[in-house]
Design a protein around this motif. Structure first.
Motif, mmCIF file in Angstrom:
data_model
loop_
_atom_site.group_PDB
_atom_site.id
_atom_site.type_symbol
_atom_site.label_atom_id
_atom_site.label_comp_id
_atom_site.label_asym_id
_atom_site.label_seq_id
_atom_site.Cartn_x
_atom_site.Cartn_y
_atom_site.Cartn_z
ATOM 1 N N UNK A 83 8.595 3.517 9.025
ATOM 2 C CA UNK A 83 9.409 4.367 8.158
ATOM 3 C C UNK A 83 9.412 3.836 6.737
ATOM 4 N N UNK A 84 9.758 4.725 5.792
ATOM 5 C CA UNK A 84 9.662 4.383 4.383
ATOM 6 C C UNK A 84 10.780 3.485 3.878
ATOM 7 N N UNK A 85 11.803 3.248 4.708
ATOM 8 C CA UNK A 85 12.876 2.353 4.266
ATOM 9 C C UNK A 85 12.301 0.972 3.977
ATOM 10 N N UNK A 86 12.608 0.454 2.810
ATOM 11 C CA UNK A 86 12.017 -0.809 2.373
ATOM 12 C C UNK A 86 12.603 -1.989 3.138
ATOM 13 N N UNK A 87 11.697 -2.864 3.632
ATOM 14 C CA UNK A 87 12.119 -4.092 4.309
ATOM 15 C C UNK A 87 11.387 -5.250 3.634
ATOM 16 N N UNK A 88 12.020 -5.816 2.634
ATOM 17 C CA UNK A 88 11.361 -6.860 1.870
ATOM 18 C C UNK A 88 11.419 -8.190 2.606
ATOM 19 N N UNK A 89 10.396 -8.965 2.397
ATOM 20 C CA UNK A 89 10.316 -10.299 2.966
ATOM 21 C C UNK A 89 9.206 -11.066 2.287
ATOM 22 N N UNK A 90 8.963 -12.266 2.743
ATOM 23 C CA UNK A 90 7.888 -13.079 2.174
ATOM 24 C C UNK A 90 6.560 -12.532 2.680
ATOM 25 N N UNK A 91 5.641 -12.295 1.753
ATOM 26 C CA UNK A 91 4.387 -11.631 2.090
ATOM 27 C C UNK A 91 3.217 -12.424 1.520
ATOM 28 N N UNK A 92 2.186 -12.610 2.337
ATOM 29 C CA UNK A 92 0.921 -13.186 1.892
ATOM 30 C C UNK A 92 0.031 -12.025 1.453
ATOM 31 N N UNK A 93 -0.212 -11.901 0.151
ATOM 32 C CA UNK A 93 -0.943 -10.740 -0.366
ATOM 33 C C UNK A 93 -2.366 -10.680 0.182
ATOM 34 N N UNK A 94 -2.985 -11.817 0.387
ATOM 35 C CA UNK A 94 -4.355 -11.823 0.900
ATOM 36 C C UNK A 94 -4.392 -11.242 2.316
ATOM 37 N N UNK A 95 -3.412 -11.589 3.120
ATOM 38 C CA UNK A 95 -3.359 -11.065 4.486
ATOM 39 C C UNK A 95 -3.166 -9.548 4.481
ATOM 40 N N UNK A 96 -2.254 -9.047 3.645
ATOM 41 C CA UNK A 96 -2.017 -7.607 3.556
ATOM 42 C C UNK A 96 -3.247 -6.900 2.991
ATOM 43 N N UNK A 97 -3.896 -7.515 2.003
ATOM 44 C CA UNK A 97 -5.091 -6.927 1.413
ATOM 45 C C UNK A 97 -6.206 -6.802 2.443
ATOM 46 N N UNK A 98 -6.366 -7.813 3.283
ATOM 47 C CA UNK A 98 -7.405 -7.764 4.311
ATOM 48 C C UNK A 98 -7.112 -6.676 5.340
ATOM 49 N N UNK A 99 -5.859 -6.485 5.680
ATOM 50 C CA UNK A 99 -5.485 -5.400 6.585
ATOM 51 C C UNK A 99 -5.854 -4.052 5.977
ATOM 52 N N UNK A 100 -5.595 -3.884 4.695
ATOM 53 C CA UNK A 100 -5.935 -2.636 4.011
ATOM 54 C C UNK A 100 -7.442 -2.443 3.946
ATOM 55 N N UNK A 101 -8.185 -3.522 3.777
ATOM 56 C CA UNK A 101 -9.645 -3.430 3.747
ATOM 57 C C UNK A 101 -10.165 -2.883 5.067
ATOM 58 N N UNK A 102 -9.620 -3.376 6.172
ATOM 59 C CA UNK A 102 -10.061 -2.886 7.475
ATOM 60 C C UNK A 102 -9.804 -1.387 7.611
ATOM 61 N N UNK A 103 -8.696 -0.918 7.070
ATOM 62 C CA UNK A 103 -8.372 0.504 7.151
ATOM 63 C C UNK A 103 -9.279 1.342 6.247
ATOM 64 N N UNK A 104 -9.755 0.754 5.149
ATOM 65 C CA UNK A 104 -10.519 1.526 4.156
ATOM 66 C C UNK A 104 -12.033 1.383 4.303
ATOM 67 N N UNK A 105 -12.502 0.558 5.218
ATOM 68 C CA UNK A 105 -13.937 0.285 5.296
ATOM 69 C C UNK A 105 -14.768 1.526 5.582
ATOM 70 N N UNK A 106 -14.202 2.509 6.297
ATOM 71 C CA UNK A 106 -14.953 3.737 6.558
ATOM 72 C C UNK A 106 -15.318 4.448 5.263
ATOM 73 N N UNK A 107 -14.461 4.341 4.232
ATOM 74 C CA UNK A 107 -14.754 4.940 2.930
ATOM 75 C C UNK A 107 -15.662 4.062 2.086
ATOM 76 N N UNK A 108 -15.566 2.753 2.277
ATOM 77 C CA UNK A 108 -16.251 1.823 1.387
ATOM 78 C C UNK A 108 -17.706 1.612 1.767
ATOM 79 N N UNK A 109 -17.977 1.466 3.065
ATOM 80 C CA UNK A 109 -19.278 0.933 3.493
ATOM 81 C C UNK A 109 -20.472 1.756 3.045
ATOM 82 N N UNK A 110 -20.314 3.073 2.850
ATOM 83 C CA UNK A 110 -21.439 3.910 2.444
ATOM 84 C C UNK A 110 -21.531 4.081 0.924
ATOM 85 N N UNK A 111 -20.647 3.416 0.201
ATOM 86 C CA UNK A 111 -20.608 3.625 -1.241
ATOM 87 C C UNK A 111 -20.811 2.342 -2.044
ATOM 88 N N UNK A 112 -20.340 1.213 -1.517
ATOM 89 C CA UNK A 112 -20.385 -0.004 -2.329
ATOM 90 C C UNK A 112 -20.397 -1.233 -1.438
#
Length: 568
Positions: free
Chosen positions: A271-300
């Motif tokens: 849900x969109x309710x914000x739950x702030x906490x300590x976050x490792x940006x590299x870990x979150x970025x890698x999770x996003x990369x896995x989600x976006x690879x279908x768009x990325x792999x054929x372009x760059x």
């Protein structure tokens, strides 16, 4: 008689004066001249009123023409052949022609060919006396836009002559906004759908992984130690049990990959309710990369340029959404089919007390004229069917709400760089030297009595078999039956209860248990394949009992059970 003319006012006054000065003039003639003088005055007054009325009418007509010409909507009058008889300046501007040039021309060349028959029917119905409206498309100077026609019949002044007076409203932007809002509503349901899919996948995946574990343990107990510990290599010539163990290990790896994919999907379905906490940006970025690879792999080609950075304070799900939007935006700025010629570079840096994450692409770039509008809601350079113009606007809003900044630098034809900056979080309090240097070893568990409540029989039976290797485990698919057992006096060291059940939910079971046996309620461990309803989300966020996310590993289960079971 043909030379007779009406007397002027001066002539009438002179005649009346002459008669009054002549004592021999008849009284009738004097009376007639006075009447004539009175009628002359009345005619002058009427003429003056007519002139004033004509002037007022002319001024009103001029005001009407000004309002007509400069009205914010196009107005056009059409005859029965759909030819333009009159139109205002706004209409001429809409058709991008001079008004005098358009008068008398047919309107049909400005109508999209697919809508011409519908337009002509609209005009015929209006000429016949109907007031109606129609939506259609116009084509003007290679541009296409959608309009709504509001038409009413207009008498031309000649008997049996009617025209069609039409107001034309450009609804192109309205339709685009409606389409974007519709897509936004569909997007808002994706999170719920994703959570539902995760729940449906996690339940069978949980008993699949449980059965794989059971099969592996059974084979290991039967296979000689030498076969189990033999180094990996070709399986030819090896005993069947060893080959089966190898196959089971690979199946377990595949199941764990499915679990990770579902877990990633669930991370973006919160849900969109914000739950702030300590976050490792590299870990979150890698999770996003896995989600976006279908768009990325054929372009760059993806290039990672990470430097060690401190944690930040943010909502990991919202931050992941921001990174995913930026990655997809970068990929879509690059054409398909030339991945070796383009790259998307990810940077993580620390600048004083700030953590910087950059997403840089070598795509088409953004012109300087529109660069300051890229974060505006609904602004997009793509077709409405490909973009809603919401991704960057939402990302900018989320970053601002979390206390960070999102900026962009771009050059047309050379690519863009989006930069996300957050203040670094304060370092966590250090552990004491004694606690850090002498961690307490986990104590061995004695066998306990465990109740399993889950309306998925295959999962419940599998979990019962796994726990029965070390504990006394009983299973029921009915929460009401479990409550009946407890009411009858059965005691359990731990209760594993599914959160999402059809007949009686885990929340309802827990609330009744708190009334029936409060001490037993403190031994509940919840399980879920995805708590995705608003009520279950609220319950999970506020409860203090442990929660296991299906499918879970044996060590996670042991860790949850450890505080509840007797130890050696």
């Amino acid at each position: 008689m043909g030379n007779q003319r009406s007397m002027s006012r001066a002539e009438v006054e002179q005649a009346v004066h002459s008669l009054e000065c002549n004592p021999t003039a008849p009284d009738e003639l004097k009376h007639l001249l006075r009447e004539l003088q009175r009628h002359q005055l009345e005619l002058e007054l009427q003429n003056r009123e007519l002139q004033e009325a004509h002037q007022a009418l002319e001024e009103s007509r001029n005001r009407y023409m000004e309002l007509y010409d400069f009205a914010p909507m196009a107005c056009v009058s059409l005859n029965e052949r759909a030819c333009i008889q009159d139109l205002n300046l706004t209409g001429a501007a809409l058709l991008r022609q001079d008004r005098t040039f358009l008068q008398g021309l047919p309107f049909t060349p400005f109508v999209d060919p697919q809508d011409v028959s519908r337009f002509l029917l609209h005009v015929r119905q209006c000429i016949a006396g109907e007031t109606l409206s129609t939506e259609l498309r116009l084509r003007v100077a290679r541009s296409q836009f959608e309009v709504r026609l509001y038409s009413a019949p207009l008498q031309d002044g000649r008997p049996h002559e009617r025209m069609c007076r039409t107001a034309i409203i450009d609804i192109t932007e309205l339709r685009q906004v409606q389409l974007r809002l519709s897509l936004a509503e569909r997007l808002a349901t994706v999170g719920t759908i994703a959570a539902g899919i995760a729940h449906e996948i996690n339940n069978p995946l949980a008993f699949l992984m449980g059965n794989l574990t059971l099969a592996t343990l059974t084979l290991q107990s039967q296979a000689p130690e030498a076969e189990v510990s033999r180094p990996p290599g070709a399986l030819e010539g090896r005993p069947p049990a060893e080959r089966a163990l190898k196959a089971l290990a690979e199946a377990q790896t595949g199941a764990e990959r499915i679990r990770d994919i579902v877990k990633d999907l669930g991370a973006f379905a919160r849900p969109t309710a914000s739950r702030k906490g300590r976050v490792d940006v590299q870990q979150v970025l890698e999770l996003s990369v896995k989600m976006a690879m279908a768009e990325i792999r054929h372009r760059a080609t993806l290039v990672r340029d990470y430097a060690k950075a401190p944690e930040i304070t943010a909502d990991s799900a919202q931050l992941g959404q921001v990174f995913l939007n930026l990655l997809v935006n970068a990929a879509q700025a690059i054409p398909e089919g030339a991945a070796s010629l383009h790259e998307i570079r990810l940077r993580v840096r620390t600048e004083e007390d700030t953590v910087l994450v950059q997403v840089e692409d070598t795509g088409e770039g953004i012109s300087a004229q529109i660069l300051d509008r890229v974060f505006d809601t609904f602004f997009t350079t793509k077709a409405p069917s490909h973009s809603m113009g919401l991704g960057l606007a939402i990302s900018h809003s989320l970053v601002s709400q979390m206390g960070g900044t999102l900026t962009v630098e771009s050059k047309l034809g050379r690519g863009s760089t989006f930069s996300v900056r957050f203040p670094a979080a304060a370092p966590p309090p250090a552990l004491t030297r004694e606690r850090a240097s002498h961690p307490a070893p986990p104590s061995a568990l004695q066998g306990g009595r465990i109740l399993i409540v889950d309306d998925e029989p295959k999962f419940g039976e599998t979990l019962q078999m796994l726990l029965s290797l070390s504990h006394e485990a009983v299973y029921t698919s009915s929460a009401r039956e479990a409550l009946l057992w407890i009411q009858e006096g059965h005691h359990y060291d731990a209760i594993l209860c599914d959160l999402m059940m059809a007949e009686v939910t885990g929340r309802q079971f827990y609330e009744e248990l708190c009334q029936l046996a409060p001490e037993m309620a403190r031994r509940v461990i919840f399980m879920t394949g995805g708590a995705y309803t608003p009520a279950s989300q609220e319950f999970v966020s506020g409860m203090t009992r442990p929660l296991l996310i299906k499918p879970f590993k044996a060590d996670a289960l042991d860790q949850a059970l450890r505080p509840l079971l007797p130890s050696v």
